[in-house]
Design an enzyme around this catalytic site. Structure first.
Site, PDB file in Angstrom:
ATOM      1  CG  ASN A 239      76.180 -72.674 -88.313  1.00 57.30           C
ATOM      2  OD1 ASN A 239      75.795 -73.706 -87.777  1.00 57.30           O
ATOM      3  ND2 ASN A 239      75.526 -71.532 -88.204  1.00 57.30           N
TER       4      ASN A 239
ATOM      5  CG  HIS B 157      75.490 -72.796 -82.597  1.00 58.56           C
ATOM      6  ND1 HIS B 157      75.919 -73.819 -83.422  1.00 58.56           N
ATOM      7  CD2 HIS B 157      74.798 -71.928 -83.399  1.00 58.56           C
ATOM      8  CE1 HIS B 157      75.499 -73.589 -84.651  1.00 58.56           C
ATOM      9  NE2 HIS B 157      74.821 -72.453 -84.661  1.00 58.56           N
TER      10      HIS B 157
ATOM     11  CB  CYS C 258      71.710 -73.911 -84.035  1.00 61.28           C
ATOM     12  SG  CYS C 258      71.873 -73.520 -85.796  1.00 61.28           S
TER      13      CYS C 258
END
EC number: 2.3.1.-
Length: 343
Positions: free
Chosen positions: A302, A272, A132
């Protein structure tokens, strides 16, 4: 094309010149699959109570690829959009960095395929596996290359995580999605561009979120595939939540300190897009007002390294020239990163 300020013309590879002052954002692009799976449908499939996913994650729908789509397809679309906005021909790109955890193949890397399809005839190309945090790691590397080589770099974050999640595990299948975002960076002598970067890593908790099999430690076998070891496994969601929220807030503080700035200087915080609760906890720890926080996880889910470039592209209309953007991420590994950009 984004507002231009003292952008320099890239020099031939054989030329010598002083490094550029900044690496400025010239264009952004996004690519999302056409199909969206509503969280209500995911809940029915997993046997969860209505509203369970939205209450815990804030995610209301997740973009998911079709059977014939792969990471490179999304990356090409996002990259082409960023080049078009920057009004740059493919020949102007000197390097392509692709941040991904889901390459088309284990070998070769996917970036050269993307570069070929985009017509980047004079560019190097390589994958970066930073989970990520991968896109911010790629931005940090691109910053140095742009300034030193005085050339343009295309940075893409792209993932097809729906192929790496266990469809029967709500801890992963209710969260992860597919998508790609891209940014073109170019040399600038003005104030626009990347102001500071901060990178961190803590390998002591590497197995908080991981795919057990498929690497050199545990090669794939039919038995391991039958046990689902080729899919994502989250060992302790609560521990990962705490580490990620604290890590994002700490990364933000570190990069601001490094730049000699404080939170009042930041116009927008772009974290994020992991899930709504994690963003809110990191926001609380960082002390960032909600009104200056970019949060679109409800509609993009996500997609790991793709979420920050997606947010930059999809929310670019909110940013004014000169705005200071704070980007933060924490990813599996455990990797953390923060980047400050003057828009």
């Amino acid at each position: 094309m984004l507002p231009e300020q003292s952008l320099t013309t890239p020099l031939p590879a054989t030329a010598t010149a002083a490094p550029a002052r900044r690496a400025a954002v010239l264009g952004v692009g996004a690519a999302l699959p056409a199909h969206r799976e509503p969280s209500t449908e995911t809940e029915r499939r997993l046997g969860l109570p209505p509203g369970w996913i939205a209450r815990r994650t804030g995610i209301r729908e997740r973009p998911l690829v079709g059977p014939d789509e792969a990471t490179s397809d999304l990356a090409v679309r996002a990259g082409a959009a960023a080049l078009a906005q920057a009004e740059l021909s493919p020949e102007r790109i000197g390097l392509l960095l692709l941040a991904t955890s889901t390459p088309d193949h284990l070998l070769p890397p996917t970036a050269p395929v993307v570069a070929h399809r985009l017509g980047l005839k004079h560019a190097g190309a390589v994958d970066l596996a930073g989970a990520c945090s991968g896109f911010l790691y790629a931005l940090a590397l691109a910053d140095g290359y742009v300034r030193l080589q005085r050339t343009c770099v295309l940075v893409i974050g792209a993932n097809v995580l729906s192929r790496r999640t266990n469809p029967d595990d709500p801890k992963t299948s209710a969260l992860f999605a597919d998508g790609a975002g891209a940014v073109v960076l170019g040399p600038s002598e003005g104030s626009r561009g990347i102001v500071a970067c901060w990178l961190g890593a803590d390998g002591s908790c590497w197995d908080d979120l991981y795919i057990p099999a498929g690497g050199s430690r545990r090669p794939l076998t039919p038995e391991r595939v039958a046990r689902g070891e080729h899919l994502m496994y989250m060992k302790d969601g609560r521990a990962l939540f705490r580490r990620a929220a604290t890590g994002m807030a700490e990364a933000g503080r570190r990069v601001l300190q490094q730049a000699g700035l404080d939170l009042d200087d930041v116009a927008w915080w772009i974290p994020h897009q992991a899930n709504h609760r994690l963003i809110e906890e990191a926001r609380r720890q960082l002390g960032m007002p909600e009104a200056r926080t970019v949060n679109l996880v409800d509609r993009i889910g996500n997609s790991s390294a793709a979420t920050i470039p997606l947010a930059l592209a999809l929310e670019a209309h909110r940013f004014a020239p000169g705005d200071l953007l704070l980007l933060t991420a924490v990813g599996a590994g455990l990797l953390s990163a923060a980047v400050l950009i003057q828009w």
